[in-house]
Design a protein around this motif. Structure first.
Motif, PDB file in Angstrom:
ATOM      1  N   ARG A   1       0.792  -1.236   0.000  1.00  0.00           N
ATOM      2  CA  ARG A   1       0.000   0.000   0.000  1.00  0.00           C
ATOM      3  C   ARG A   1       0.813   1.269   0.000  1.00  0.00           C
ATOM      4  O   ARG A   1       0.308   2.329  -0.347  1.00  0.00           O
ATOM      5  CB  ARG A   1      -0.929   0.020   1.210  1.00  0.00           C
ATOM      6  CG  ARG A   1      -2.071  -0.922   1.033  1.00  0.00           C
ATOM      7  CD  ARG A   1      -3.245  -0.541   1.876  1.00  0.00           C
ATOM      8  NE  ARG A   1      -3.959   0.612   1.368  1.00  0.00           N
ATOM      9  CZ  ARG A   1      -5.200   0.901   1.692  1.00  0.00           C
ATOM     10  NH1 ARG A   1      -5.868   0.131   2.498  1.00  0.00           N
ATOM     11  NH2 ARG A   1      -5.799   1.974   1.218  1.00  0.00           N
ATOM     12  N   PHE A   2       2.058   1.190   0.466  1.00  0.00           N
ATOM     13  CA  PHE A   2       2.781   2.444   0.638  1.00  0.00           C
ATOM     14  C   PHE A   2       4.261   2.202   0.396  1.00  0.00           C
ATOM     15  O   PHE A   2       4.784   1.140   0.731  1.00  0.00           O
ATOM     16  CB  PHE A   2       2.551   2.982   2.059  1.00  0.00           C
ATOM     17  CG  PHE A   2       2.985   4.405   2.236  1.00  0.00           C
ATOM     18  CD1 PHE A   2       2.173   5.442   1.808  1.00  0.00           C
ATOM     19  CD2 PHE A   2       4.209   4.713   2.814  1.00  0.00           C
ATOM     20  CE1 PHE A   2       2.566   6.764   1.962  1.00  0.00           C
ATOM     21  CE2 PHE A   2       4.611   6.035   2.970  1.00  0.00           C
ATOM     22  CZ  PHE A   2       3.789   7.054   2.546  1.00  0.00           C
ATOM     23  N   ALA A   3       4.935   3.180  -0.213  1.00  0.00           N
ATOM     24  CA  ALA A   3       6.363   3.053  -0.500  1.00  0.00           C
ATOM     25  C   ALA A   3       7.076   4.316  -0.050  1.00  0.00           C
ATOM     26  O   ALA A   3       6.547   5.419  -0.196  1.00  0.00           O
ATOM     27  CB  ALA A   3       6.575   2.833  -1.994  1.00  0.00           C
ATOM     28  N   GLU A   4       8.271   4.162   0.522  1.00  0.00           N
ATOM     29  CA  GLU A   4       9.041   5.314   1.004  1.00  0.00           C
ATOM     30  C   GLU A   4      10.534   5.038   0.844  1.00  0.00           C
ATOM     31  O   GLU A   4      11.017   3.975   1.230  1.00  0.00           O
ATOM     32  CB  GLU A   4       8.691   5.555   2.479  1.00  0.00           C
ATOM     33  CG  GLU A   4       9.357   6.742   3.112  1.00  0.00           C
ATOM     34  CD  GLU A   4       8.605   8.056   2.904  1.00  0.00           C
ATOM     35  OE1 GLU A   4       7.619   8.066   2.135  1.00  0.00           O
ATOM     36  OE2 GLU A   4       9.008   9.069   3.484  1.00  0.00           O
ATOM     37  N   PHE A   5      11.247   6.013   0.252  1.00  0.00           N
ATOM     38  CA  PHE A   5      12.699   5.888   0.120  1.00  0.00           C
ATOM     39  C   PHE A   5      13.388   6.458   1.356  1.00  0.00           C
ATOM     40  O   PHE A   5      12.906   7.419   1.951  1.00  0.00           O
ATOM     41  CB  PHE A   5      13.199   6.694  -1.084  1.00  0.00           C
ATOM     42  CG  PHE A   5      13.143   5.960  -2.385  1.00  0.00           C
ATOM     43  CD1 PHE A   5      14.176   5.111  -2.765  1.00  0.00           C
ATOM     44  CD2 PHE A   5      12.060   6.121  -3.244  1.00  0.00           C
ATOM     45  CE1 PHE A   5      14.130   4.447  -3.975  1.00  0.00           C
ATOM     46  CE2 PHE A   5      12.007   5.456  -4.459  1.00  0.00           C
ATOM     47  CZ  PHE A   5      13.046   4.614  -4.824  1.00  0.00           C
ATOM     48  N   LYS A   6      14.560   5.913   1.690  1.00  0.00           N
ATOM     49  CA  LYS A   6      15.463   6.623   2.591  1.00  0.00           C
ATOM     50  C   LYS A   6      16.012   7.817   1.815  1.00  0.00           C
ATOM     51  O   LYS A   6      16.185   7.748   0.598  1.00  0.00           O
ATOM     52  CB  LYS A   6      16.626   5.712   3.022  1.00  0.00           C
ATOM     53  CG  LYS A   6      16.334   4.905   4.268  1.00  0.00           C
ATOM     54  CD  LYS A   6      17.617   4.293   4.830  1.00  0.00           C
ATOM     55  CE  LYS A   6      17.315   3.490   6.073  1.00  0.00           C
ATOM     56  NZ  LYS A   6      18.486   2.715   6.506  1.00  0.00           N
ATOM     57  N   ARG A   7      16.328   8.906   2.551  1.00  0.00           N
ATOM     58  CA  ARG A   7      16.777  10.128   1.866  1.00  0.00           C
ATOM     59  C   ARG A   7      18.060   9.914   1.064  1.00  0.00           C
ATOM     60  O   ARG A   7      18.313  10.599   0.081  1.00  0.00           O
ATOM     61  CB  ARG A   7      17.015  11.256   2.870  1.00  0.00           C
ATOM     62  CG  ARG A   7      15.760  11.791   3.520  1.00  0.00           C
ATOM     63  CD  ARG A   7      14.889  12.559   2.523  1.00  0.00           C
ATOM     64  NE  ARG A   7      13.596  12.870   3.115  1.00  0.00           N
ATOM     65  CZ  ARG A   7      13.284  14.049   3.622  1.00  0.00           C
ATOM     66  NH1 ARG A   7      14.140  15.033   3.588  1.00  0.00           N
ATOM     67  NH2 ARG A   7      12.098  14.253   4.142  1.00  0.00           N
TER      68      ARG A   7
ATOM     69  N   GLU B   1      17.735   2.634   0.404  1.00  0.00           N
ATOM     70  CA  GLU B   1      16.709   1.627   0.662  1.00  0.00           C
ATOM     71  C   GLU B   1      15.336   2.144   0.271  1.00  0.00           C
ATOM     72  O   GLU B   1      15.040   3.330   0.421  1.00  0.00           O
ATOM     73  CB  GLU B   1      16.677   1.262   2.161  1.00  0.00           C
ATOM     74  CG  GLU B   1      17.852   0.440   2.639  1.00  0.00           C
ATOM     75  CD  GLU B   1      17.797   0.199   4.150  1.00  0.00           C
ATOM     76  OE1 GLU B   1      16.828   0.613   4.801  1.00  0.00           O
ATOM     77  OE2 GLU B   1      18.748  -0.415   4.662  1.00  0.00           O
ATOM     78  N   LEU B   2      14.512   1.206  -0.215  1.00  0.00           N
ATOM     79  CA  LEU B   2      13.102   1.499  -0.462  1.00  0.00           C
ATOM     80  C   LEU B   2      12.295   0.599   0.474  1.00  0.00           C
ATOM     81  O   LEU B   2      12.515  -0.608   0.515  1.00  0.00           O
ATOM     82  CB  LEU B   2      12.748   1.188  -1.918  1.00  0.00           C
ATOM     83  CG  LEU B   2      11.257   1.225  -2.264  1.00  0.00           C
ATOM     84  CD1 LEU B   2      10.736   2.655  -2.246  1.00  0.00           C
ATOM     85  CD2 LEU B   2      11.006   0.591  -3.625  1.00  0.00           C
ATOM     86  N   TRP B   3      11.389   1.211   1.220  1.00  0.00           N
ATOM     87  CA  TRP B   3      10.553   0.440   2.140  1.00  0.00           C
ATOM     88  C   TRP B   3       9.132   0.351   1.569  1.00  0.00           C
ATOM     89  O   TRP B   3       8.567   1.360   1.149  1.00  0.00           O
ATOM     90  CB  TRP B   3      10.491   1.110   3.525  1.00  0.00           C
ATOM     91  CG  TRP B   3      11.802   1.105   4.266  1.00  0.00           C
ATOM     92  CD1 TRP B   3      13.057   1.169   3.730  1.00  0.00           C
ATOM     93  CD2 TRP B   3      11.969   1.047   5.691  1.00  0.00           C
ATOM     94  NE1 TRP B   3      14.001   1.148   4.731  1.00  0.00           N
ATOM     95  CE2 TRP B   3      13.367   1.078   5.949  1.00  0.00           C
ATOM     96  CE3 TRP B   3      11.100   0.979   6.777  1.00  0.00           C
ATOM     97  CZ2 TRP B   3      13.892   1.044   7.238  1.00  0.00           C
ATOM     98  CZ3 TRP B   3      11.618   0.949   8.061  1.00  0.00           C
ATOM     99  CH2 TRP B   3      13.003   0.977   8.288  1.00  0.00           C
ATOM    100  N   VAL B   4       8.570  -0.860   1.551  1.00  0.00           N
ATOM    101  CA  VAL B   4       7.213  -1.058   1.031  1.00  0.00           C
ATOM    102  C   VAL B   4       6.396  -1.825   2.070  1.00  0.00           C
ATOM    103  O   VAL B   4       6.787  -2.911   2.506  1.00  0.00           O
ATOM    104  CB  VAL B   4       7.231  -1.842  -0.304  1.00  0.00           C
ATOM    105  CG1 VAL B   4       5.816  -2.165  -0.759  1.00  0.00           C
ATOM    106  CG2 VAL B   4       7.962  -1.051  -1.387  1.00  0.00           C
ATOM    107  N   SER B   5       5.250  -1.262   2.473  1.00  0.00           N
ATOM    108  CA  SER B   5       4.396  -1.939   3.463  1.00  0.00           C
ATOM    109  C   SER B   5       3.376  -2.830   2.764  1.00  0.00           C
ATOM    110  O   SER B   5       2.780  -2.439   1.775  1.00  0.00           O
ATOM    111  CB  SER B   5       3.677  -0.903   4.334  1.00  0.00           C
ATOM    112  OG  SER B   5       2.862  -0.073   3.530  1.00  0.00           O
TER     113      SER B   5
END
Lengths: 394, 323
Positions: free
Chosen positions: B182-188, B192-196
């Motif tokens: 549902r959601f994706a966020e990169f480290k600055r 790393e890319l985080w995906v929930s």
């Protein structure tokens, strides 16, 4: 030279990125009856493609995913007439190399089909039959069930009625074998969750057409009389899978009481009004593809084909055994718009799932209800649990 | 005495409207079709703006002048002027927009359209649709790599993170993750890319260079059934050292060590926690609680919930202007 060539091929594969996987072609069969059962309500007459339409949507979904994995899915539909042999039909599909077959057939026909192709390693997905015995004494190691059982449906309803404090039930049972099976499940549920069946009545099917020119006049007089002088009750629970009388009961009972079971508040795996947990997207896609609303059988077929798609994506293969092993294992979970993951009961290959309670226009509630606890999964408060099972998978 | 009253009122009025750099948070209320404006100095709702039907994804424009809110059931993205706090425009988002992301310049907007398996590309200056990318079934999560070269879209039924080259608008890689991403966020730093994955109850850590899942965060809350743990929103601090993950109906925020990927603490917030936003100084994290109709304020350093603010019905998304 050869080494250089191999290297070049390897590089080419890497360069194509998304299409680097080996191509996988998955043929899925679909067996169902040619003729639909009659219903009391005209709006509930099943469409000609009931179930198949759900499978086709899932084939589209799988192929959208598959284009990123180099996997392709097809559906091969076979309709059986009353005297057609399900064993021969399943054998014919298996003979054409189809290793996965969705089946929407009555229990005995399903067992014939399953046993005919067991030695070939074919895996069947029961998308229609709700008989508990198919998951208990008559369970098969090559049959996965996405349809809920009668006991799961009855338990889902019972939990809500008990939560609502409607604990005194008047049970009205039809005279056909499947009506009696449903009544058995309702009695079991009453006992498990602390409701009391204060009285039971049988509604005899004396035959006759479900639609007549003389219409509802008789029914309007018949139903109050049939339900009068009952012991004090909170809710009438009807067991009428045969579509003989239950839909006539709401608003016609002698006492002003709600109706549940086969009419009124009905337990089901899916309802066209269900829109929670992203279900609206599913409903929209289904209506766009089929120009009609999505039924429980459509959903059960969609779920089966999506399970196949999910397994193929994870094991990167179309081999039925590898896929079944994955589905039985701890890494499988399916998102199917029910607010939580669906998994497989590994002891009888029944899909765990919440049960919706719908009145034909709205989804009233979703079971399991709050407070019905379980040490493994609250979904296992619905239906026959592991300690009680009679299933021995081979 | 009475003579001073108008003056006092005027002073209050000036404080309220003057560009006093008071930071504001905008919260989309999915059910009441409104956006609540929160003043982060006083922690009060200062305004409720009527918007279209089913507002969810919400973001400030890069220049901080506008707030974009996806109103899915109206098939558009509305633009709120942050100065007047009124809806001033709409964007041609494609059907049923939910989440979206801007490029680094704030000129291009990428929108996930859940209904037709596409990501729509919009030119923000021209307010025009300039292209689309076919992705998996039910596209949802959107993120853009810190260098702006890669757009990530997650598809909920396909269970993938799609890597899209922003220059060619072609998919260059697809990474399988767990159920219902549902959601994706990169480290600055882009490492790393985080995906929930909401239904599976996990967060995948992806190496964006290798296009491979290198780790997985799981959650174990004593006394909580596994099915109720449904990770959605992710907030990573700028230094990448701490992550906050909203766990949906588990009513908790998991605090995760950004390096070891281990959960260090669970914070009890409101019911059905969805999304979050940091204040610009990263002192506070605001999270939306869908079922309890409120926003919890977390003190980031103390790792404590310090306050709860009532907003509209079923709050979903949240955005705070960044400096």
């Amino acid at each position: 030279m050869i080494r250089a060539l191999v290297g070049a091929i390897g590089f080419a594969l890497l360069a194509t990125g998304a299409l680097a996987d080996d191509p996988v072609e998955v043929g899925i069969g679909y067996l169902h009856r040619a003729k639909a059962r009659p219903t009391l309500s005209l709006v509930e007459v099943p469409a000609d493609n009931d179930g198949v339409a759900g499978a086709r949507l899932a084939i589209e979904d799988n192929n959208t995913t598959g284009k990123f994995l180099n996997q392709h899915f097809t559906l091969d539909e076979k309709r059986l007439k009353d005297d057609d042999d399900p064993a021969a039909a399943a054998g014919e599909l298996a003979g054409r190399g189809i290793g996965l077959i969705l089946v929407d057939l009555p229990a005995d026909a399903l067992l014939k089909a399953a046993d005919a192709v067991r030695d070939r390693g074919t895996v069947l997905f029961d998308v229609g039959a709700i008989d508990d015995r198919l998951r208990e004494e008559d369970c098969r190691g090559n049959v996965v069930h996405t349809a809920p059982t009668r006991s799961m449906l009855a338990d889902g309803l019972a939990q809500y009625l008990v939560w609502k404090q409607w604990k005194r039930w008047l049970l009205v049972v039809g005279s056909h074998p499947e009506d009696k099976l449903y009544a058995d499940a309702i009695r079991r549920a009453a006992k498990r969750f602390g409701a009391k069946i204060v009285e039971e009545r049988v509604f005899e099917d004396t035959g006759g057409a479900r639609r007549t020119d003389s219409g509802v006049t008789q029914i309007q007089r018949q139903m109050p009389v049939f339900t009068q002088q009952a012991a004090a009750y909170d809710v009438l629970v009807a067991a009428d899978e045969s579509e003989v009388f239950a839909s006539y009961l709401p608003y016609r009972t002698w006492d002003p009481r709600p109706v549940a079971g086969s009419a009124g508040l009905m337990p089901t795996s899916w309802d066209p009004a269900h829109d929670q947990w992203g279900a609206i997207q599913m409903q929209n896609r289904f209506v766009k593809l089929n120009s009609r609303r999505m039924t429980a059988i459509d959903m059960q077929a969609w779920t089966a084909v999506r399970m196949i798609g999910e397994a193929a994506a994870r094991v990167k293969s179309g081999a039925p055994k590898a896929m079944l092993d994955f589905l039985k294992g701890p890494d499988f979970s399916l998102a199917a718009f029910k607010g939580q993951r669906l998994t497989l009961r590994d002891w009888n290959l029944q899909l765990r799932q919440p049960i919706l309670l719908a009145d034909g226009r709205m989804v009233v509630s979703v079971s399991p209800q709050e407070g019905f606890l379980h040490q493994v999964s609250e979904l296992d408060t619905l239906g026959v649990d592991r300690p009680e099972t009679k299933c021995k998978l081979h | 005495m009475w003579r001073h009253a108008p003056l006092a009122a005027l002073t209050v009025w000036m404080l309220a409207v003057s560009p006093a750099r008071a930071v504001t948070a905008y919260v989309s209320n999915e059910k009441s079709n409104t956006v609540s404006v929160i003043d982060t100095d006083t922690w009060t709702v200062t305004r409720t703006i009527k918007v279209g039907q089913r507002p969810r994804g919400i973001e400030f424009t890069r220049d901080g002048k506008f707030v974009m809110v996806a109103v899915g059931d109206d098939d558009t993205i509305q633009v709120i002027d942050a100065a007047s706090q009124q809806v001033v425009d709409t964007l041609p988002s494609g059907p049923d927009p939910e989440l979206f992301v801007q490029d680094a310049t704030g000129k291009i907007l990428y929108v996930a359209n859940e209904n037709d398996n596409t990501v729509t590309i919009i030119d923000l200056d021209k307010r025009a649709r300039i292209g689309d990318v076919q992705v998996g079934v039910e596209p949802e999560g959107m993120a853009i790599s810190p260098d702006g070269k890669i757009l990530i879209n997650t598809s909920e039924t396909t269970n993938m993170a799609h890597f899209i080259d922003t220059a060619t608008r072609q998919i260059v890689a697809n990474v399988l993750v767990d159920s219902r991403p549902r959601f994706a966020e990169f480290k600055r730093d882009g490492s790393e890319l985080w995906v929930s994955s909401e239904i599976a109850g996990t967060v995948s850590i992806i190496d964006p260079a290798q296009h491979a899942v290198t780790g997985k965060i799981t959650f174990d809350i004593p006394g909580m059934r596994r099915e109720a743990i449904q990770p959605v929103g992710i907030g990573l601090t700028r230094d990448g050292k701490t992550a906050f993950i909203a766990l949906g109906p588990a009513n908790r925020i998991a605090i995760v060590d950004g390096t070891s990927h281990q959960v260090t603490k669970y914070l009890l917030v409101g019911q059905r926690v969805w999304h979050m936003a940091f204040t610009p100084d990263e002192k506070y994290l605001l999270v939306t609680n869908g079922v309890s109709n409120d926003v919890s304020i977390i003190d980031v350093a103390a790792q404590k919930v310090i306050k709860t603010i009532q907003v509209g019905e079923l709050p979903w998304g949240i955005t705070i202007a960044q400096p």
